[in-house]
Design an enzyme around this catalytic site. Structure first.
Site, PDB file in Angstrom:
ATOM      1  CB  CYS A 144      -0.902  -0.011   1.231  1.00  0.00           C
ATOM      2  SG  CYS A 144      -1.901   1.486   1.394  1.00  0.00           S
ATOM      3  CE1 TYR A 189      -5.781   2.748  -4.222  1.00  0.00           C
ATOM      4  CE2 TYR A 189      -8.118   2.944  -3.694  1.00  0.00           C
ATOM      5  CZ  TYR A 189      -6.854   2.458  -3.398  1.00  0.00           C
ATOM      6  OH  TYR A 189      -6.670   1.679  -2.282  1.00  0.00           O
ATOM      7  CD  GLU A 218      -2.086   0.864  -3.969  1.00  0.00           C
ATOM      8  OE1 GLU A 218      -1.505   1.293  -2.945  1.00  0.00           O
ATOM      9  OE2 GLU A 218      -3.251   0.452  -3.974  1.00  0.00           O
ATOM     10  CG  ASP A 264      -2.942  -4.145   1.816  1.00  0.00           C
ATOM     11  OD1 ASP A 264      -4.146  -4.065   2.132  1.00  0.00           O
ATOM     12  OD2 ASP A 264      -2.064  -3.424   2.305  1.00  0.00           O
ATOM     13  CE1 TYR A 300      -2.400  -2.529  -2.037  1.00  0.00           C
ATOM     14  CE2 TYR A 300      -3.738  -4.423  -2.638  1.00  0.00           C
ATOM     15  CZ  TYR A 300      -3.645  -3.118  -2.208  1.00  0.00           C
ATOM     16  OH  TYR A 300      -4.785  -2.386  -1.946  1.00  0.00           O
ATOM     17  CB  CYS A 319       0.596   2.099   7.774  1.00  0.00           C
ATOM     18  SG  CYS A 319       2.264   1.681   7.208  1.00  0.00           S
ATOM     19  CB  CYS A 352      18.974  -5.159   3.752  1.00  0.00           C
ATOM     20  SG  CYS A 352      19.696  -5.070   2.099  1.00  0.00           S
TER      21      CYS A 352
END
Length: 214
Positions: free
Chosen positions: A57, A88, A100, A135, A140, A203, A212
């Protein structure tokens, strides 16, 4: 849309022939970033670099990057598909092929591309295919959309590094696409800096917990 409707969306990208037709009119967006107070659209100042990231998202994704020192501007939108100037709702239908994404404009003298890649990898789970957490849908998917061949080379190298770290942690293969960026289409005004305007808004980002090291 119910939870069950979300799971009925296509799990594969449409071909150009299958994609929705779109339109010629470009999305009209505000001139200024609500947080950074910089232009939302180019031309950007000389020396700035650009990259586009897809990590679920785009509301939460954009906030991750505007909070990073050295980032000049961010904007949410759509790329990686076929439909020109999509809405959208069209992107969410799965019939445009778009992802997105967040456009990140940054000053390489203040923040390295590697730092942005580290933020990208650690801010989501890049092993989930056409979804990110709850999502679900092709919009996504995880993706890095590069503005130069050098960026693409560095991004692919970072994928290999992170894949090694994920494998050692027992996680599956990375599904992130690393491509040269096509056209970036700005999303509707209400999506821009959404979590600044709506601090309690949704969120869905969640990392793997694997660091990483680039």
């Amino acid at each position: 849309m119910s939870m069950f409707d979300r799971y009925r969306k296509p799990a594969v990208l449409p071909s150009a022939e299958q994609a929705l037709p779109g339109r010629e009119e470009k999305m009209q967006v505000p001139a200024e970033h609500t947080v950074l107070k910089t232009p939302l659209q180019g031309p950007f100042p000389e020396g700035m670099a650009q990259v586009v990231f897809g990590l679920g998202c785009f509301w939460g994704a954009e906030r991750k990057f505007w909070q990073q020192a050295g980032v000049y501007s961010t904007a949410v939108g759509y790329c990686g598909g076929h439909t020109p100037n999509p809405t959208y709702e069209e992107v969410c239908s799965g019939m445009t092929g778009h992802n997105e994404v967040v456009l990140v404009v940054f000053d390489p003298g203040q923040v390295s591309f590697q730092t942005l890649l580290k933020l990208f990898w650690e801010s989501h789970n890049p092993t989930q295919g056409m979804r990110q957490g709850n999502d679900v849908g092709t919009q996504y998917r995880s993706g890095i959309y590069c503005s130069t061949a050098e960026q693409q080379e560095v991004a692919k190298a970072s994928l290999a590094v992170y894949q090694d770290a994920l494998s050692k942690a027992g996680l599956p293969e990375v599904t992130t696409e690393v491509l040269m960026a096509g056209e970036f289409y700005y999303a509707e005004p209400y999506h821009q800096q959404y979590l600044d305007k709506n601090p309690g808004g949704y969120c869905g980002l969640g990392g793997t917990g694997v660091s990483c090291v680039l």
